[in-house]
Motif scaffolding. Structure first.
Motif, PDB file in Angstrom:
ATOM      1  N   LEU A 194       0.822  -1.214   0.000  1.00 18.37           N
ATOM      2  CA  LEU A 194       0.000   0.000   0.000  1.00 18.37           C
ATOM      3  C   LEU A 194       0.858   1.268   0.000  1.00 18.37           C
ATOM      4  O   LEU A 194       0.469   2.288  -0.565  1.00 18.37           O
ATOM      5  CB  LEU A 194      -0.938  -0.002   1.219  1.00 18.37           C
ATOM      6  N   HIS A 195       2.057   1.188   0.600  1.00 17.76           N
ATOM      7  CA  HIS A 195       2.945   2.358   0.594  1.00 17.76           C
ATOM      8  C   HIS A 195       3.454   2.631  -0.823  1.00 17.76           C
ATOM      9  O   HIS A 195       3.519   3.793  -1.265  1.00 17.76           O
ATOM     10  CB  HIS A 195       4.110   2.128   1.548  1.00 17.76           C
ATOM     11  N   LEU A 196       3.797   1.558  -1.537  1.00 23.27           N
ATOM     12  CA  LEU A 196       4.220   1.732  -2.933  1.00 23.27           C
ATOM     13  C   LEU A 196       3.061   2.249  -3.785  1.00 23.27           C
ATOM     14  O   LEU A 196       3.243   3.092  -4.659  1.00 23.27           O
ATOM     15  CB  LEU A 196       4.733   0.399  -3.489  1.00 23.27           C
ATOM     16  N   LEU A 197       1.860   1.715  -3.514  1.00 21.56           N
ATOM     17  CA  LEU A 197       0.684   2.161  -4.256  1.00 21.56           C
ATOM     18  C   LEU A 197       0.422   3.650  -4.008  1.00 21.56           C
ATOM     19  O   LEU A 197       0.098   4.394  -4.933  1.00 21.56           O
ATOM     20  CB  LEU A 197      -0.540   1.333  -3.819  1.00 21.56           C
ATOM     21  N   GLN A 198       0.609   4.072  -2.755  1.00 25.51           N
ATOM     22  CA  GLN A 198       0.400   5.473  -2.408  1.00 25.51           C
ATOM     23  C   GLN A 198       1.335   6.362  -3.222  1.00 25.51           C
ATOM     24  O   GLN A 198       0.922   7.403  -3.730  1.00 25.51           O
ATOM     25  CB  GLN A 198       0.647   5.646  -0.910  1.00 25.51           C
ATOM     26  N   GLY A 199       2.582   5.938  -3.346  1.00 28.99           N
ATOM     27  CA  GLY A 199       3.537   6.705  -4.158  1.00 28.99           C
ATOM     28  C   GLY A 199       3.104   6.805  -5.605  1.00 28.99           C
ATOM     29  O   GLY A 199       3.224   7.864  -6.234  1.00 28.99           O
ATOM     30  N   GLN A 200       2.590   5.685  -6.150  1.00 27.54           N
ATOM     31  CA  GLN A 200       2.118   5.703  -7.542  1.00 27.54           C
ATOM     32  C   GLN A 200       0.928   6.640  -7.707  1.00 27.54           C
ATOM     33  O   GLN A 200       0.840   7.374  -8.691  1.00 27.54           O
ATOM     34  CB  GLN A 200       1.692   4.274  -7.961  1.00 27.54           C
ATOM     35  N   LEU A 201       0.005   6.608  -6.738  1.00 29.01           N
ATOM     36  CA  LEU A 201      -1.187   7.451  -6.849  1.00 29.01           C
ATOM     37  C   LEU A 201      -0.828   8.932  -6.772  1.00 29.01           C
ATOM     38  O   LEU A 201      -1.428   9.764  -7.451  1.00 29.01           O
ATOM     39  CB  LEU A 201      -2.187   7.103  -5.726  1.00 29.01           C
ATOM     40  N   ILE A 202       0.169   9.272  -5.943  1.00 34.32           N
ATOM     41  CA  ILE A 202       0.602  10.679  -5.852  1.00 34.32           C
ATOM     42  C   ILE A 202       1.091  11.155  -7.210  1.00 34.32           C
ATOM     43  O   ILE A 202       0.769  12.264  -7.649  1.00 34.32           O
ATOM     44  CB  ILE A 202       1.723  10.828  -4.793  1.00 34.32           C
ATOM     45  N   ARG A 203       1.831  10.285  -7.899  1.00 35.56           N
ATOM     46  CA  ARG A 203       2.466  10.701  -9.155  1.00 35.56           C
ATOM     47  C   ARG A 203       1.538  10.599 -10.365  1.00 35.56           C
ATOM     48  O   ARG A 203       1.653  11.398 -11.284  1.00 35.56           O
ATOM     49  CB  ARG A 203       3.713   9.847  -9.405  1.00 35.56           C
ATOM     50  N   THR A 204       0.644   9.627 -10.404  1.00 33.99           N
ATOM     51  CA  THR A 204      -0.030   9.320 -11.672  1.00 33.99           C
ATOM     52  C   THR A 204      -1.490   9.743 -11.736  1.00 33.99           C
ATOM     53  O   THR A 204      -2.075   9.698 -12.802  1.00 33.99           O
ATOM     54  CB  THR A 204       0.041   7.803 -11.956  1.00 33.99           C
ATOM     55  N   VAL A 205      -2.104  10.110 -10.608  1.00 36.01           N
ATOM     56  CA  VAL A 205      -3.525  10.471 -10.641  1.00 36.01           C
ATOM     57  C   VAL A 205      -3.645  11.984 -10.592  1.00 36.01           C
ATOM     58  O   VAL A 205      -2.904  12.653  -9.871  1.00 36.01           O
ATOM     59  CB  VAL A 205      -4.266   9.831  -9.433  1.00 36.01           C
ATOM     60  N   GLN A 206      -4.578  12.531 -11.390  1.00 34.63           N
ATOM     61  CA  GLN A 206      -4.821  13.974 -11.345  1.00 34.63           C
ATOM     62  C   GLN A 206      -5.699  14.280 -10.141  1.00 34.63           C
ATOM     63  O   GLN A 206      -6.840  13.829 -10.057  1.00 34.63           O
ATOM     64  CB  GLN A 206      -5.545  14.412 -12.618  1.00 34.63           C
ATOM     65  N   HIS A 207      -5.160  15.059  -9.209  1.00 32.43           N
ATOM     66  CA  HIS A 207      -5.913  15.369  -7.995  1.00 32.43           C
ATOM     67  C   HIS A 207      -6.690  16.671  -8.179  1.00 32.43           C
ATOM     68  O   HIS A 207      -6.273  17.550  -8.928  1.00 32.43           O
ATOM     69  CB  HIS A 207      -4.946  15.483  -6.800  1.00 32.43           C
ATOM     70  N   VAL A 208      -7.820  16.767  -7.487  1.00 36.34           N
ATOM     71  CA  VAL A 208      -8.665  17.960  -7.601  1.00 36.34           C
ATOM     72  C   VAL A 208      -7.863  19.186  -7.171  1.00 36.34           C
ATOM     73  O   VAL A 208      -7.139  19.146  -6.176  1.00 36.34           O
ATOM     74  CB  VAL A 208      -9.919  17.809  -6.716  1.00 36.34           C
ATOM     75  N   ALA A 209      -7.994  20.262  -7.943  1.00 34.78           N
ATOM     76  CA  ALA A 209      -7.300  21.536  -7.699  1.00 34.78           C
ATOM     77  C   ALA A 209      -5.784  21.394  -7.807  1.00 34.78           C
ATOM     78  O   ALA A 209      -5.045  22.247  -7.321  1.00 34.78           O
ATOM     79  CB  ALA A 209      -7.683  22.142  -6.349  1.00 34.78           C
ATOM     80  N   ALA A 210      -5.306  20.311  -8.436  1.00 32.83           N
ATOM     81  CA  ALA A 210      -3.871  20.106  -8.708  1.00 32.83           C
ATOM     82  C   ALA A 210      -3.027  20.186  -7.444  1.00 32.83           C
ATOM     83  O   ALA A 210      -1.912  20.694  -7.447  1.00 32.83           O
ATOM     84  CB  ALA A 210      -3.378  21.116  -9.747  1.00 32.83           C
ATOM     85  N   LEU A 211      -3.562  19.692  -6.334  1.00 35.65           N
ATOM     86  CA  LEU A 211      -2.842  19.759  -5.060  1.00 35.65           C
ATOM     87  C   LEU A 211      -1.892  18.573  -4.912  1.00 35.65           C
ATOM     88  O   LEU A 211      -2.052  17.543  -5.577  1.00 35.65           O
ATOM     89  CB  LEU A 211      -3.849  19.779  -3.903  1.00 35.65           C
ATOM     90  N   ASN A 212      -0.942  18.708  -4.005  1.00 38.31           N
ATOM     91  CA  ASN A 212       0.085  17.686  -3.815  1.00 38.31           C
ATOM     92  C   ASN A 212      -0.198  16.922  -2.512  1.00 38.31           C
ATOM     93  O   ASN A 212       0.015  17.450  -1.417  1.00 38.31           O
ATOM     94  CB  ASN A 212       1.462  18.372  -3.744  1.00 38.31           C
ATOM     95  N   PRO A 213      -0.670  15.660  -2.597  1.00 41.22           N
ATOM     96  CA  PRO A 213      -0.999  14.915  -1.371  1.00 41.22           C
ATOM     97  C   PRO A 213       0.210  14.658  -0.491  1.00 41.22           C
ATOM     98  O   PRO A 213       0.094  14.588   0.736  1.00 41.22           O
ATOM     99  CB  PRO A 213      -1.566  13.591  -1.892  1.00 41.22           C
ATOM    100  N   LYS A 214       1.393  14.524  -1.105  1.00 46.25           N
ATOM    101  CA  LYS A 214       2.591  14.224  -0.318  1.00 46.25           C
ATOM    102  C   LYS A 214       2.969  15.426   0.549  1.00 46.25           C
ATOM    103  O   LYS A 214       3.242  15.298   1.741  1.00 46.25           O
ATOM    104  CB  LYS A 214       3.742  13.847  -1.258  1.00 46.25           C
ATOM    105  N   ALA A 215       2.949  16.619  -0.071  1.00 49.24           N
ATOM    106  CA  ALA A 215       3.293  17.829   0.681  1.00 49.24           C
ATOM    107  C   ALA A 215       2.242  18.131   1.746  1.00 49.24           C
ATOM    108  O   ALA A 215       2.556  18.670   2.807  1.00 49.24           O
ATOM    109  CB  ALA A 215       3.409  19.008  -0.284  1.00 49.24           C
ATOM    110  N   PHE A 216       1.001  17.762   1.475  1.00 52.90           N
ATOM    111  CA  PHE A 216      -0.097  18.027   2.418  1.00 52.90           C
ATOM    112  C   PHE A 216       0.113  17.270   3.730  1.00 52.90           C
ATOM    113  O   PHE A 216      -0.220  17.774   4.806  1.00 52.90           O
ATOM    114  CB  PHE A 216      -1.408  17.600   1.750  1.00 52.90           C
ATOM    115  N   ARG A 217       0.694  16.069   3.651  1.00 50.30           N
ATOM    116  CA  ARG A 217       0.874  15.243   4.854  1.00 50.30           C
ATOM    117  C   ARG A 217       2.277  15.341   5.438  1.00 50.30           C
ATOM    118  O   ARG A 217       2.564  14.733   6.467  1.00 50.30           O
ATOM    119  CB  ARG A 217       0.570  13.769   4.517  1.00 50.30           C
TER     120      ARG A 217
END
Length: 1436
Positions: free
Chosen positions: A1356-1379
């Motif tokens: 799941l940690h590897l998956l989280q990294g993939q999702l940060i990089r490959t999915v377009q997030h609403v308002a183009a925000l950065n989930p990694k920086a947010f946490r």
């Protein structure tokens, strides 16, 4: 240790809002999407913390009241001429002699009756963002000139601005751009984390401004016209399609005026050629204790932004305003200037620096030298506190001030010519919600958002009324207008009552006639339109046991809200239902169908159908049930007799596969399997009218695996994937096979299918002009239904093609291959009918085959069609049908029509489902007995009169309800059963809210628990108490709740002789306020307060705990007592004290007049004074652990009357948290972070095992353990969650003296209440459960921390990294920086260790192709990851 943090409930309430025309449906000339459910007026976009919701406000015809429906039934019994006058019934019902204004017909200009309308909220979209919202504004860009729609500008805590627009293609928000200032030098300062960015937009959308630390503004200019864009293209010789020019940072002190320091508020002013900003600031900071040296330190500076020459001249500067000014709003261009709100006054400043002041209490002359006007005797009595209030203009001269308790006060600018001479405040006209944001929309509506309770939409209507000369007194006072709050069911504190503000206008014609001099005045009438429900912050919570009928279920009791909005919210994990009766006689382990069939009446030898009542749906009269035992199965037909008993009238050997009412409710269509498939038409009494055997040249065809019955049509799908279609002929009362040649070869294969009857009018076809017309096969039945509703056939071919066919003509209207891969949007591919010929060898079922498909209406007041699909792999997806425009290009010649609908995915959920894979397993007799039927069964239910839900029930071993509410969108609630084999709604027992379920407990009649709110992500019940509670605890031995209510009390200081030090010397001066508490003993049955305890007027409760202590009154020697820790506030000159109270809950003889069988009281056993505040308590091994100032005490309860100290420890500065497990104690401190301590009894001693070497303000500390591992979880006041390890073997820990920080995770909001519960995973050792932490935050969100084992965590940690990089997030925000957490002591962030559940949840929503692609890159497969995810999610 590794953990998953997931949000079960998102933040509650509204902190920021924008009213705008955001979606195309709000344009007046919009397409067919608005026709079915009224007219969309505008959108309201609201945000709280990281939750963004988009609502549509629709104007609808007022619903027919329940009384009127009942009146239709009563009309027959009323003698003609004695009917009630209109309004009379409602007048009597309200009981106060008032005619209910909402029910009187409104008339138009020509005297024609206008239909009454209501404005209602509908949720369109909801997003959990990877950022904390700090502002929202509507803006119009160059592209708004083309589509007439507004854009949305959202600012975030880390100094970002996102520009969002609505995309019709994806039916969701689309990010146009993101502007980030987090690397600006102003944000590099150490104290920038304390700063709150604010967003403002110019009224003409020429630019937006974001406030930054160090008194700076980030300016984002927008292009206004295409000409500006063309000019830029010529200058830079490159095409520009972005709607903004480069932004820049404006340093106010250096670039504008050196006096602009410490900005309090700023706003753009309307009516200027260039963007003009008014800034409210405090050059020399002061506070109440320094008013002798510095007072009136606030200044107002108005300057223009010349974006071309970068010149910023100040045009107005006003200094010497009261020091407590906090808010600023521009007036309209008619008057000009600004209005400033201060704590004790309201100030108007115009552009020539003139000031007009209105004091609202007597403190202004004592804290300020600003000249105040002479006050009338009435105004000298006024004593208001404006702190926490919000205000907005409702017209050019009137603004509403909404105080922090929700009182609405109108203030008018009184003009003398064109200048404002004074401000006039009227009496309170209404009481509404506690405001956090107020927005005005189109001169008509006010939206008041609240972070502690419901947010309301008010309508402001300007009504002219005449006043006669005699009413001199009346004309001087505000006019009373009763606002019709008809059919709005909110808390008492939202009742809008009373008079309205007035502006007098003498009318000319009244004076010239000379008969009656008639004056007219404009009255602003407020009425309540609708509300968005919310419960506000969670101050404390406890788990209790609720009784749903006979079943005991865990329930989370949360103390929520604030002030008048306070009370309790009760959350359950599963849909709360209760069993009304068991019906073992029916059986029904393989299916149940409850049908409404009209019985024919016999009159003089002939029979005729009883006419149907057009106003009322028929009540059910027949139940058909079927079981697999005894072989070959048994079917029963049952009816209900007068004594409410079930009587089985017919028993038939064979298994029923489907049943439905037919021929408009005059017959039953019954599909049976007994050696062969039989399709039968039955009379209402169960006798057979017609029977068709499903044979192929005298050979029985394979068994039917599924069927769909829709009046006049029958579809059967057999086990070899062939289908049969039958049509009913109403004139003969018989059925016949229907020609299926348009659909292809008759040996074509199909794996799923269903009918859909559209009553919403959304399903419209667009015909192809060029295609040859087809010969129409019409029936009388089809002609009868043509006007009101359309019927459609949905079929799925084995290769994954989903087709929608029209009925009865059988023309292809929609075809797509994207549903099998669960794509986000499904549109018509315009392909001809696909081929699906039989394969050799026969095709085996695949993992990604569509197992179930249905189109059903979901919703509350106006249900919309939704396509729901279940794949064999356990993936469930729900799509909403949305109208589309006709295609621009002509249709291909192979298609005669297309359906003007697209399907947009609104929810996706993965279930962990196991199938019997081998054919031997499937064919065995035992497998037939164990077979679980997973079906999607649509239903319509009416749990209370006037409220109707359309939904779908998913049967099987993961049973759940799929529902949609107006303000909550589509929700999926587990049913709470292990397995549900059969389901049907049934009104056989006169109730439209009944269901028949066959669960692990057998067949039973079930209903929803009353008063359940389904708008949230968990089913909830609200218990409004009109006061807030700071602490709540559940006593398990008596099943009672002990809670501490909190309210404000007047505070007075006394000297040593007991004389009062200071008291108010004037009626408009008030005492200061302090917090005060009372203890209440509440029973959950009826929420009656049985007993209470009042503390001193200056004493408030810090903590309550149910603690097991030693006693001589029980056999075991232990008993649960209620321990309470308090603070005694003695003013700012004397140190605070505290006390510990021990209460026992004792049973007493109940009052005979009350209906309660058992009554309890709180008995005070012991009060122990302390020299400092008792900030926290907990129990440990039969002892009471309490904090007092900087010390921790361990005490024994001696002889049930006193506390005896056995051990103590000097700890930090102020203890904020104590948590014990066995003899281990975790101490959280406001400065010294967290300590880990052990308690030994021989000799008595507290031993420090380890402590955090870094300073940190802890709000809560807990022990977290699983599978032999232990961690300490802490949360600080910024919302950072940390995992600390105690490991003496690690050299960094200095032999265990230091706790090691392993993980830091930014939760963004602090939580002050947490509960440790047991979690028993399906695999592993069930003896020792894992710990799971449930945390309630101050923004109303509820999150859990769940242990994740090593293997699943790595995936799941590897998956989280993939999702940060490959999915377009609403308002183009950065989930990694947010946490991520900035840590000065380590070289890189300690981000590994806690998984972000909000981010991982996006994996479920991805199309299957993307899921495979993402998991392939990390070396695993989607099935494994989804199984990991399904095992971790869930409330508790």
């Amino acid at each position: 240790m590794q953990a998953l943090r997931q949000e079960i409930l998102p933040p509650s309430g509204v902190e920021f809002a924008a009213c705008l025309k955001f979606t195309p449906s709000t344009l007046s000339d919009s397409g067919p999407s608005t026709s079915q459910s009224g007219r969309a007026l505008f959108n309201v976009v609201v945000a709280r913390s990281s939750l963004l919701r988009i609502f549509e406000v629709r104007e609808e015809p007022a619903p027919i009241s329940v009384q009127k429906e009942d009146e239709r039934d009563r009309r027959a019994s009323v003698r003609k001429g004695t009917e009630a006058v209109e309004g009379e019934v409602e007048m009597d019902a309200s009981g106060e002699g008032f005619v209910n204004m909402g029910t009187v017909k409104s008339t138009g200009q020509n005297g024609m009756a206008q239909p009454a309308t209501v404005n209602k909220f509908y949720l369109i979209r909801e997003h959990r963002l990877h950022g904390t919202v700090t502002g929202m504004e509507a803006v119009r860009t160059v592209h708004s000139l083309e589509d007439e729609l507004d854009r949305l500008l959202v600012s975030f805590k880390d100094a970002k601005i996102a520009l969002l627009e609505w995309s019709d293609a994806i039916h969701d928000v689309l990010t146009v751009s993101i502007h980030t200032y987090e690397r600006a030098p102003q944000l590099m300062a150490l104290d920038s984390a304390l700063f709150r960015t604010e967003l403002r937009v110019d009224p003409l959308s020429r630019c937006a401004a974001l406030s930054l630390p160090k008194d700076s503004l980030a300016i984002l200019p927008f292009y206004q016209s295409q000409a500006e864009l063309d000019l830029i293209e010529q200058e830079t010789s490159q095409a520009r399609d972005v709607p903004y020019s480069p932004s820049f940072v404006l340093d106010l002190a250096n670039d504008v005026d050196k006096r602009i320091r410490n900005v309090i508020d700023f706003t753009f002013l309307p009516g200027f050629n260039n963007p003009t900003v008014a800034v409210l600031c405090q050059y020399q900071q002061t506070w109440t204790g320094r008013l002798k040296e510095y007072k009136d330190t606030v200044g107002l500076y108005i300057f223009t932004l010349d974006l071309v020459t970068n010149n910023y001249p100040v045009i107005t500067a006003v200094e010497g305003l009261p020091y407590d000014c906090f808010s600023l709003t521009p007036c309209s261009t008619a008057t000009g200037g600004v209005v400033i709100l201060a704590g004790n006054s309201i100030v108007f400043v115009d552009q020539s620096s003139r000031r007009v002041i209105l004091p609202v209490n007597g403190w202004l002359p004592r804290t300020s030298d600003v000249p105040a006007p002479a006050l009338t005797s009435q105004e000298q009595q006024r004593d208001l506190q404006l702190e926490g209030s919000r205000f907005t203009f409702v017209d050019d001269k009137t603004f509403f001030v909404i105080l922090k308790d929700g009182t609405v006060l109108p203030v008018e600018l009184v003009l003398d010519g064109k200048t404002v001479s004074r401000l006039s405040m009227s009496d309170a006209i209404a009481r509404t919600t506690i405001p956090a944001v107020v927005k005005r929309m189109e001169n008509e509506h006010l939206f008041i958002g609240s972070i502690v309770g419901p947010s309301v939409l008010l309508k402001t209507a300007h009504v002219e009324e005449e006043i006669k000369d005699e009413d001199v007194e009346m004309s001087a006072s505000p006019a009373t207008v009763v606002a019709p709050t008809d059919a709005m069911d909110l808390d008492d504190d939202e009742d809008l009552y009373g008079p309205s503000s007035t502006t007098e206008q003498p009318s000319m014609n009244g004076t010239t006639n000379g008969v009656d001099s008639v004056k007219k005045r404009t009255v602003v009438r407020l009425s309540l339109c609708d509300a968005i429900p919310a419960y506000g912050p969670i101050s404390d919570m406890a788990f209790g046991v609720a009784r749903n009928g006979d079943r005991a279920v865990p329930e989370l009791i949360a103390a929520t809200g604030s002030g008048e909005m306070g009370g309790f919210h009760l959350f359950q994990r599963d849909m709360p239902t209760r069993s009304k009766r068991k019906l073992h006689a029916i059986g029904g382990g393989r299916g149940m169908w409850s049908l409404a069939v009209r019985q024919p009446m016999k009159v003089s030898g002939g029979t005729f159908e009883r006419p149907a009542n057009p106003y009322h749906a028929e009540k059910d009269s027949v139940i058909i049930s079927t079981d697999a035992n005894p072989a070959p199965g048994l079917s029963r037909i049952a009816t209900r007799t007068a004594h409410s008993d079930i009587t089985i009238t017919t028993r038939i050997p064979g298994t029923t596969l489907g049943a439905g009412s037919f021929f408009q409710g005059t017959a039953i269509l019954h599909i049976l399997f007994n050696v062969t498939n039989v399709i039968r038409v039955l009379e209402p009494d169960g006798s057979e009218r017609q029977s068709i055997k499903d044979m192929d040249n005298n050979k029985p065809r394979p068994k039917i695996k599924s069927c769909s019955i829709c009046d006049a049509f029958v579809l059967i799908i057999r086990e070899d994937d062939t289908i049969g279609l039958f049509i009913g002929e109403i004139e003969k009362g018989k059925i016949r096979r229907k020609d299926m040649s348009p659909m292809g070869d008759k040996t074509s294969r199909y794996i799923a299918g269903c009918f859909y009857t559209d009553t919403s009018g959304l399903f419209q076809t667009f015909l192809n002009e060029q295609a040859p017309a087809e010969n129409v096969t019409s029936t009388l039945q089809g002609a009868m239904n043509a006007g009101s509703k359309s019927q459609w056939l949905v079929l799925v071919r084995p290769q994954g093609v989903v087709e929608i066919w029209t009925l009865p003509k059988l023309t292809l209207a929609f075809s797509t291959t994207l549903l099998a891969t669960l794509d986000p949007v499904l549109t018509d591919s315009l392909d001809p009918p696909a081929l699906s010929l039989p394969q050799d060898p026969p095709r085996k079922p695949q993992e990604l085959d569509i197992d179930q498909i249905t189109i059903a209406p979901l919703g509350e007041s106006c249900p919309r069609p939704h396509l729901i699909v279940l794949l064999r792999s356990g993936q469930l997806a729900i799509y909403e049908a949305v109208a589309t425009a006709p295609p621009a290009e002509p249709l291909p010649s192979t298609r005669s029509s297309t359906l003007l609908v697209k399907f947009v995915k609104v929810m996706s959920k993965a279930f962990d489902i196991h199938w019997q894979h081998t054919e031997e397993e499937q064919k065995s007799v035992l497998a037939e007995q164990k077979r679980i039927s997973r079906l999607l069964l649509p239903f319509v239910t009416s749990p209370t009169p006037g409220q109707t839900f359309s939904g779908v029930f998913f049967t099987g071993d993961r049973p759940c309800w799929i529902l949609s509410t107006d303000k909550g969108g589509v929700k999926l609630f587990p049913s709470g059963h292990n397995v549900v084999q059969a389901f049907t709604t049934s009104s056989l027992w006169e109730s439209r809210g009944d269901f028949l379920l066959y669960s692990e407990e057998g067949p039973s009649l079930v209903e929803w628990m009353p008063d359940t709110q389904l708008d949230g992500h968990l089913p909830a019940r609200s218990v409004p108490r009109s006061k807030s509670y700071s602490n709540v605890v559940y006593d398990a031995s008596t099943s009672l709740i002990v809670a501490a209510s909190s309210f404000q009390n007047r505070f007075a200081s006394y000297d040593e002789d007991g004389n009062i030090v200071w008291e108010p010397d004037s009626p408009n001066i008030s005492f200061p306020r302090c917090e005060c508490s009372t203890l209440e003993l509440i029973t959950p049955d009826g929420w009656i307060t049985m007993d209470g305890y009042e503390f001193a007027a200056n004493e408030f409760v810090n903590c309550i705990a149910s603690v097991p202590l030693e006693t001589m009154s029980t056999e075991s020697g232990m008993k649960d007592f209620i321990a309470v820790g308090t603070t005694i506030n003695r003013g700012e000159d004397l140190a605070v004290k505290g006390a510990v109270y021990i209460f026992e809950i004792v049973e007493v003889v109940p009052d005979p007049s009350s209906k309660v069988k058992r009554w309890w009281r709180l008995k005070l056993l012991c009060r122990d004074d302390a020299k400092g505040p008792v900030s926290f308590l907990c129990g440990m091994n039969g002892y009471l652990v309490s904090s007092m100032g900087q010390k921790i005490f361990v005490r024994a309860f001696d002889l049930d009357e006193r506390l005896v100290g056995v051990a103590f420890l000097d700890v930090g500065v102020y203890v904020t948290s104590l948590r014990a497990v066995k003899n281990l104690l975790v101490i959280g401190d406001a400065v010294k972070s967290v300590w880990f301590v052990a308690f030994q009894e021989d000799p008595y001693k507290l031993v420090i095992l380890g402590k955090d070497p870094h300073y940190c303000c802890i709000t809560r500390a807990d022990l977290f353990f699983a599978d032999g591992h232990l961690s300490i979880v802490t949360c600080d006041e910024e919302g950072i969650v940390r995992l600390h390890a105690y490991d003496p073997r690690d050299p960094e820990s200095k032999s265990g003296q230091h706790l090691l920080r392993r993980t830091e995770f930014h939760g963004q909001t602090e939580y002050r209440s947490s509960l440790l519960i047991a979690r028993r995973p399906k695999t592993g050792d069930p003896e020792i459960p894992q710990a799971r932490l449930v945390c309630g935050s101050v923004d109303g969100s509820l999150s859990t921390l769940t242990y994740v084992d090593e293997a699943a965590f790595k995936r799941l940690h590897l998956l989280q990294g993939q999702l940060i990089r490959t999915v377009q997030h609403v308002a183009a925000l950065n989930p990694k920086a947010f946490r991520m957490v900035r840590n000065e002591y380590v070289s890189r962030p300690l981000s590994k260790g806690i998984l972000d559940g909000n981010l991982l949840a996006t994996f479920e929503d991805l199309p299957i192709g993307r899921q495979n692609e993402v998991t392939r890159q990390i070396g695993t497969d989607r099935a494994t990851v989804l199984k990991d995810w399904a095992s971790l999610v869930g409330a508790w």
